[in-house]
Write a protein that holds these residues in place. Sequence first.
Motif, PDB file in Angstrom:
ATOM      1  N   GLY A 172       1.743 -15.315   5.655  1.00 38.59           N
ATOM      2  CA  GLY A 172       2.553 -15.581   4.482  1.00 38.59           C
ATOM      3  C   GLY A 172       3.387 -14.362   4.138  1.00 38.59           C
ATOM      4  O   GLY A 172       4.568 -14.279   4.463  1.00 38.59           O
ATOM      5  N   ALA A 173       2.741 -13.386   3.479  1.00 34.97           N
ATOM      6  CA  ALA A 173       3.421 -12.148   3.105  1.00 34.97           C
ATOM      7  C   ALA A 173       2.373 -11.048   3.006  1.00 34.97           C
ATOM      8  O   ALA A 173       1.169 -11.317   2.990  1.00 34.97           O
ATOM      9  N   PHE A 174       2.852  -9.798   2.926  1.00 34.10           N
ATOM     10  CA  PHE A 174       1.903  -8.695   2.755  1.00 34.10           C
ATOM     11  C   PHE A 174       2.577  -7.550   2.024  1.00 34.10           C
ATOM     12  O   PHE A 174       3.802  -7.400   2.038  1.00 34.10           O
ATOM     13  N   VAL A 175       1.744  -6.730   1.375  1.00 35.87           N
ATOM     14  CA  VAL A 175       2.226  -5.558   0.653  1.00 35.87           C
ATOM     15  C   VAL A 175       1.222  -4.437   0.875  1.00 35.87           C
ATOM     16  O   VAL A 175       0.025  -4.679   1.018  1.00 35.87           O
ATOM     17  N   THR A 176       1.717  -3.210   0.939  1.00 38.71           N
ATOM     18  CA  THR A 176       0.829  -2.056   1.094  1.00 38.71           C
ATOM     19  C   THR A 176       0.803  -1.244  -0.191  1.00 38.71           C
ATOM     20  O   THR A 176       1.715  -1.311  -1.009  1.00 38.71           O
ATOM     21  N   GLY A 177      -0.267  -0.465  -0.337  1.00 37.11           N
ATOM     22  CA  GLY A 177      -0.474   0.317  -1.540  1.00 37.11           C
ATOM     23  C   GLY A 177       0.264   1.645  -1.522  1.00 37.11           C
ATOM     24  O   GLY A 177       1.065   1.928  -0.625  1.00 37.11           O
ATOM     25  N   PRO A 178      -0.034   2.518  -2.491  1.00 38.50           N
ATOM     26  CA  PRO A 178       0.745   3.741  -2.684  1.00 38.50           C
ATOM     27  C   PRO A 178       0.292   4.942  -1.873  1.00 38.50           C
ATOM     28  O   PRO A 178       0.990   5.957  -1.843  1.00 38.50           O
ATOM     29  N   ILE A 179      -0.868   4.847  -1.221  1.00 42.25           N
ATOM     30  CA  ILE A 179      -1.452   6.034  -0.594  1.00 42.25           C
ATOM     31  C   ILE A 179      -1.693   5.790   0.889  1.00 42.25           C
ATOM     32  O   ILE A 179      -2.382   4.841   1.270  1.00 42.25           O
ATOM     33  N   GLY A 180      -1.127   6.661   1.730  1.00 44.42           N
ATOM     34  CA  GLY A 180      -1.407   6.641   3.153  1.00 44.42           C
ATOM     35  C   GLY A 180      -2.062   7.935   3.560  1.00 44.42           C
ATOM     36  O   GLY A 180      -1.587   9.023   3.199  1.00 44.42           O
ATOM     37  N   LEU A 181      -3.158   7.856   4.300  1.00 49.02           N
ATOM     38  CA  LEU A 181      -3.910   9.045   4.689  1.00 49.02           C
ATOM     39  C   LEU A 181      -4.150   9.057   6.198  1.00 49.02           C
ATOM     40  O   LEU A 181      -4.254   7.995   6.823  1.00 49.02           O
TER      41      LEU A 181
END
Length: 272
Positions: A172-181
């Motif tokens: 359907g769709a996707f979204v990622t959050g604010p923090i990449g580590l």
Amino acid sequence: MATVGAAPAPKGGWDIETVAAELLRCEDARIERPAFTDEWPELDLDTGYAIQDLNLRHRLERGERLVGVKLGLTSRAKQVRMGVDFPFVAWLTDAMILPVGDPVPQSRLIHPRVEPEIVFVMGKKLEGPGVSCATAMAAVESVWGGAEIIDSRYQNFRFTAGDVAADNASSGAFVTGPIGLPPAQLDLSLEAVLVEVNGVVVDSATGAAVQGHPGEALALAANDLARRGHAVESGWIVLTGGMTDAVFAPPGASIAMHFTHLGSVFLNGGKA
């Protein structure tokens, strides 16, 4: 409101080309339908993947860009709920990216549900067969929290392995959050998430719910794609699969996924 039902099977029954066309038609028109295996029981997993690959070509031909892969049904909770015993691999295109802050796109989905995901961005190409969890994680550049909004072209999310593979694993769709580590900074088997709906925590899990470790899901994707003649490419996004069961995302709902180290992902259900 989604329409129930779809056009009858073509004269002579379904085949790879007609099922592919019908799935894209149902997606574009927000039409749900019975599982194809009700009419075509020979639709097995390999046939489903052939349909999925054909529809990827159709998506690219109409201007979408391939950005990665997703895994479906990697957690035991999801497998039990859907009555399927193993994970699936499917394609992600840029048309499935939900900009941060945008509501659930109700106008183009049939019956959306949301699930928390651990998301990888690949730093190196990963090509099977024989990829292990350690090899897979060595190819990861960064780890993110995310949410996938799954949808299905089948009534009541009822399908067999062949059906769901053909349907791009309910994309359907996707979204990622604010923090990449960097992955070395995390113990992904212990990375936890709380799922909150309208201010109430309704579910929780750790990364161990995803094949024991999300890196195992990534290795599975690389090895499965190798069988199909593909690899996980550098720069791709990989959704490793829902950590918990999916929650409904009706208009007006407020949904949040709170990760231990990867921040929070917030979604609102938008308007009908």
